[in-house]
Design a protein around this motif. Sequence first.
Motif, PDB file in Angstrom:
ATOM      1  N   ALA A   1      -1.022   6.734  -2.237  1.00  0.00           N
ATOM      2  CA  ALA A   1      -2.295   7.079  -1.589  1.00  0.00           C
ATOM      3  C   ALA A   1      -2.546   8.568  -1.369  1.00  0.00           C
ATOM      4  CB  ALA A   1      -2.414   6.321  -0.254  1.00  0.00           C
TER       5      ALA A   1
ATOM      6  N   HIS B   1      -4.177   3.401  -2.151  1.00  0.00           N
ATOM      7  CA  HIS B   1      -5.349   3.580  -1.292  1.00  0.00           C
ATOM      8  C   HIS B   1      -5.768   5.060  -1.300  1.00  0.00           C
ATOM      9  CE1 HIS B   1      -7.724   1.848   2.091  1.00  0.00           C
ATOM     10  NE2 HIS B   1      -7.561   3.007   2.707  1.00  0.00           N
TER      11      HIS B   1
ATOM     12  N   ASP C   1       0.871  -1.164   0.000  1.00  0.00           N
ATOM     13  CA  ASP C   1       0.000   0.000   0.000  1.00  0.00           C
ATOM     14  C   ASP C   1       0.912   1.218   0.000  1.00  0.00           C
ATOM     15  OD1 ASP C   1      -1.472   2.208   1.253  1.00  0.00           O
ATOM     16  OD2 ASP C   1      -2.947   0.744   1.971  1.00  0.00           O
TER      17      ASP C   1
ATOM     18  N   HIS D   1       3.863  13.380  -0.145  1.00  0.00           N
ATOM     19  CA  HIS D   1       3.588  12.124  -0.847  1.00  0.00           C
ATOM     20  C   HIS D   1       4.809  11.563  -1.556  1.00  0.00           C
ATOM     21  CE1 HIS D   1      -0.504  13.988  -0.643  1.00  0.00           C
ATOM     22  NE2 HIS D   1      -0.716  12.796  -0.122  1.00  0.00           N
TER      23      HIS D   1
ATOM     24  N   PHE E   1      -1.744   2.067  12.611  1.00  0.00           N
ATOM     25  CA  PHE E   1      -1.544   0.719  12.073  1.00  0.00           C
ATOM     26  C   PHE E   1      -1.365  -0.322  13.165  1.00  0.00           C
ATOM     27  CE2 PHE E   1      -0.699   3.200   8.207  1.00  0.00           C
ATOM     28  CZ  PHE E   1      -1.677   2.617   7.427  1.00  0.00           C
TER      29      PHE E   1
ATOM     30  N   TYR F   1     -11.678   6.884   8.518  1.00  0.00           N
ATOM     31  CA  TYR F   1     -10.419   6.263   8.116  1.00  0.00           C
ATOM     32  C   TYR F   1     -10.206   4.901   8.791  1.00  0.00           C
ATOM     33  CZ  TYR F   1      -5.376   6.556   6.900  1.00  0.00           C
ATOM     34  OH  TYR F   1      -4.123   6.360   6.400  1.00  0.00           O
TER      35      TYR F   1
ATOM     36  N   ASN G   1      -4.791  12.145  -1.855  1.00  0.00           N
ATOM     37  CA  ASN G   1      -6.218  12.368  -1.666  1.00  0.00           C
ATOM     38  C   ASN G   1      -6.799  13.079  -2.882  1.00  0.00           C
ATOM     39  OD1 ASN G   1      -6.130  11.183   0.943  1.00  0.00           O
ATOM     40  ND2 ASN G   1      -5.164  13.056   1.691  1.00  0.00           N
TER      41      ASN G   1
ATOM     42  N   TYR H   1       2.412  -1.402   4.542  1.00  0.00           N
ATOM     43  CA  TYR H   1       1.756  -0.090   4.458  1.00  0.00           C
ATOM     44  C   TYR H   1       2.844   0.964   4.545  1.00  0.00           C
ATOM     45  CZ  TYR H   1      -2.635  -2.476   5.734  1.00  0.00           C
ATOM     46  OH  TYR H   1      -3.738  -3.304   5.778  1.00  0.00           O
TER      47      TYR H   1
ATOM     48  N   THR I   1       3.565   4.506   4.948  1.00  0.00           N
ATOM     49  CA  THR I   1       3.104   5.869   5.283  1.00  0.00           C
ATOM     50  C   THR I   1       4.068   6.464   6.303  1.00  0.00           C
ATOM     51  OG1 THR I   1       1.806   5.521   7.298  1.00  0.00           O
ATOM     52  CG2 THR I   1       0.709   4.969   5.223  1.00  0.00           C
TER      53      THR I   1
ATOM     54  N   ASP J   1      -9.911   1.143   7.010  1.00  0.00           N
ATOM     55  CA  ASP J   1      -8.710   0.310   7.116  1.00  0.00           C
ATOM     56  C   ASP J   1      -9.006  -1.064   7.717  1.00  0.00           C
ATOM     57  OD1 ASP J   1      -6.358   1.034   5.850  1.00  0.00           O
ATOM     58  OD2 ASP J   1      -6.032   2.715   7.209  1.00  0.00           O
TER      59      ASP J   1
ATOM     60  N   GLN K   1       1.715   7.725  11.505  1.00  0.00           N
ATOM     61  CA  GLN K   1       0.573   6.800  11.477  1.00  0.00           C
ATOM     62  C   GLN K   1       0.876   5.469  12.180  1.00  0.00           C
ATOM     63  OE1 GLN K   1      -2.134   6.561   8.215  1.00  0.00           O
ATOM     64  NE2 GLN K   1      -1.245   8.326   7.150  1.00  0.00           N
TER      65      GLN K   1
ATOM     66  N   GLY L   1      -7.493   8.565  -1.119  1.00  0.00           N
ATOM     67  CA  GLY L   1      -8.520   9.142  -0.255  1.00  0.00           C
ATOM     68  C   GLY L   1      -9.618   9.724  -1.134  1.00  0.00           C
TER      69      GLY L   1
HETATM   70  N1  ARG Z   1      -4.553   8.848   2.123  1.00  0.00           N
HETATM   71  C1  ARG Z   1      -3.832   8.697   3.346  1.00  0.00           C
HETATM   72  C2  ARG Z   1      -3.023   9.989   3.623  1.00  0.00           C
HETATM   73  O1  ARG Z   1      -2.886  10.826   2.750  1.00  0.00           O
HETATM   74  C3  ARG Z   1      -2.838   7.534   3.316  1.00  0.00           C
HETATM   75  C4  ARG Z   1      -3.463   6.175   3.176  1.00  0.00           C
HETATM   76  C5  ARG Z   1      -2.490   5.072   3.560  1.00  0.00           C
HETATM   77  N2  ARG Z   1      -3.032   3.759   3.457  1.00  0.00           N
HETATM   78  C6  ARG Z   1      -3.941   3.211   4.288  1.00  0.00           C
HETATM   79  N3  ARG Z   1      -4.370   1.996   4.032  1.00  0.00           N
HETATM   80  N4  ARG Z   1      -4.359   3.844   5.361  1.00  0.00           N
HETATM   81  O2  ARG Z   1      -2.542  10.120   4.745  1.00  0.00           O
END
Ligand code: ARG
Length: 588
Positions: free
Chosen positions: A128, A165, A125, A139, A359, A327, A130, A349, A351, A331, A355, A167
């Motif tokens: 991702a 993934h 993943d 990003h 997770f 969110y 938005n 994942y 990120t 998930d 985060q 947003g």
């Molecule tokens: N769109 C989210 C962001 O900009 C990140 C998503 C990451 N993936 C997930 N499965 N939560 O922070």
Amino acid sequence: MSDSGVLPLLGQVSAAVAEAINRTRPEMAGVDPVVRRSTHADFQSNAALALAKRLNMSSRVLGAELIEALDSDADRLLESVELAGPGFLNITVPDHSVWQQVSARLADDRLGVPASEDGRRTVIDYSAPNIAKEMHVGHLRTTIIGDSLARVLGFLGADVTRQNHLGDWGTQFGMLIQYIDEHPDARWRHDDLTVDTSAVSALDTLYKAARAAFDADAEFADRSRTRVVALQSGDPATLARWSEIVTESEKAFGEIYNRLGVLLTSDDYVGESFYNPMLADTIKELVDKGIAVDSDGALVIFSEEVTGPDDKPVPLMVRKRDGGYGYDTTDLATIRYRITSLDADRLLYVTDSRQALHFRLIFEAARRAGWLTDAIDAEHIAYGTVLGPDGRPFKTRAGGTVRLMDLLNDAVSTARAIVAEKNPDLPPADLDKIAEQSGIGAVKYADLSTSRVKDYTFDLDRMVAFNGNTGVYLQYAHARIKSILRKAGGHTTIVDANIPLEPAERALAMELDDYATTVAEVGATLEPHRLCGYLYDLARDFTSFYDNCPVLAADEPIRGNRLALCQLTARTLEHGLSLLGIAAPERM
Ligand code: ARG
């Protein structure tokens, strides 16, 4: 050659020492022979020291025993084994073994790297962004790191599924759709825009205007709320507008992905909205299993592992008091889907490290629900922040977020200046192409070469430098070898294993022999900076080889052997860069 690869000398020597241990001390069979590359010889084994303690004997005596066992057996693998200090074994391999490794790797289109992941189903993943929001510097890391991991694991034989993934769902879309409908003249579709504005950038502006209207105009706010309800209940006109916004945004993301040269395509776009139809079942299962519980009208999962500052268990929000899903809910449905429908053996994942708690809670809930078992590996691939020259999160001079496209444009123009200065005779079309490859490569390399969890400072001038641990340095090293090979004309790659090795040749060949080990290590640790460090060492070993050992002016068969080293180095650099998602131009 096959998927089993070319066993590195390190592995061969380790096996020989392990075998010697088996024969002299059968009760210790199977212990780690602790063999490492060494500056005193080719390799050093610390086995005697580690074992002597456990056997309660002198490590020098044990070392001598092991040497005797190695001597009697050493068919042609070991040149010499010497006892040093308290019982180290200094091991040298014969020149012909080193040359044989070079020629075996050259003959293999996988450069001797085995496909050790063996079809492991791996879901990554990453990226991702938005919908209706511009991609910014935040990003960059997820996109670059995630992509490199997808490349490395795919090359190692994992069955990789990329998941972007996006947003693409939430109450904010009610406001945006309402605003767009009330402003039919607004230009935001790809086809209505000039080349230097993207659809997301236009949507981002409209979104800000919608937000302002929402705050200033109570009636607009009411109409927006009604729109949210219409969107969530599947009103066809509202959904059509939403899906148009998604499509236009995805086109704009696609442009950035193309520019960055990442693997993501529209097939990998699996946004949050994809999971909407699965939310009800997911929640029901969590409630039935007694994992999700009521808390003041909301549905939550209280962690059994993590407590907050108030010493109370930290909750995961499954359903808000107003009935909405966020969110966390998505998930939960996502991890369930990836395990039960995609059959994942490994979930990654990518990120930022903020985060981490999210997770951790998702993984805990998935384990309690019985989805995530011990046979499946779930990991948050966390990374640090990109900092500006002031040591704070990277911002524009005016204090705004840095658009990814602007950042890439800057990198390419800085690289263009550097390349043009080094190579003033390049035809303009070549310069354009090389500037693009080295500018983008510089940004990616700078990101990948720092250890993931650390923050790093975005410093373009340093990133595009021809010296130091930079992408440009590696690309240049590769291009220089390619030029040597061009000058050599058609050469065959027959390696004469009877030629004695010069020290600089030996150092280079030994480094080349570490390639498979390095790639496997990146696959195991998910840390691309190890590959960067390896390639940098390799490029430097090549430089000292080239300074010490004439190639084109040498006589055969030495010339042929040295050309083989050149060729294997170029291929290894090119391949390693490709695993980082970085181009290796033929000329610079
Ligand atoms: N769109 C989210 C962001 O900009 C990140 C998503 C990451 N993936 C997930 N499965 N939560 O922070």
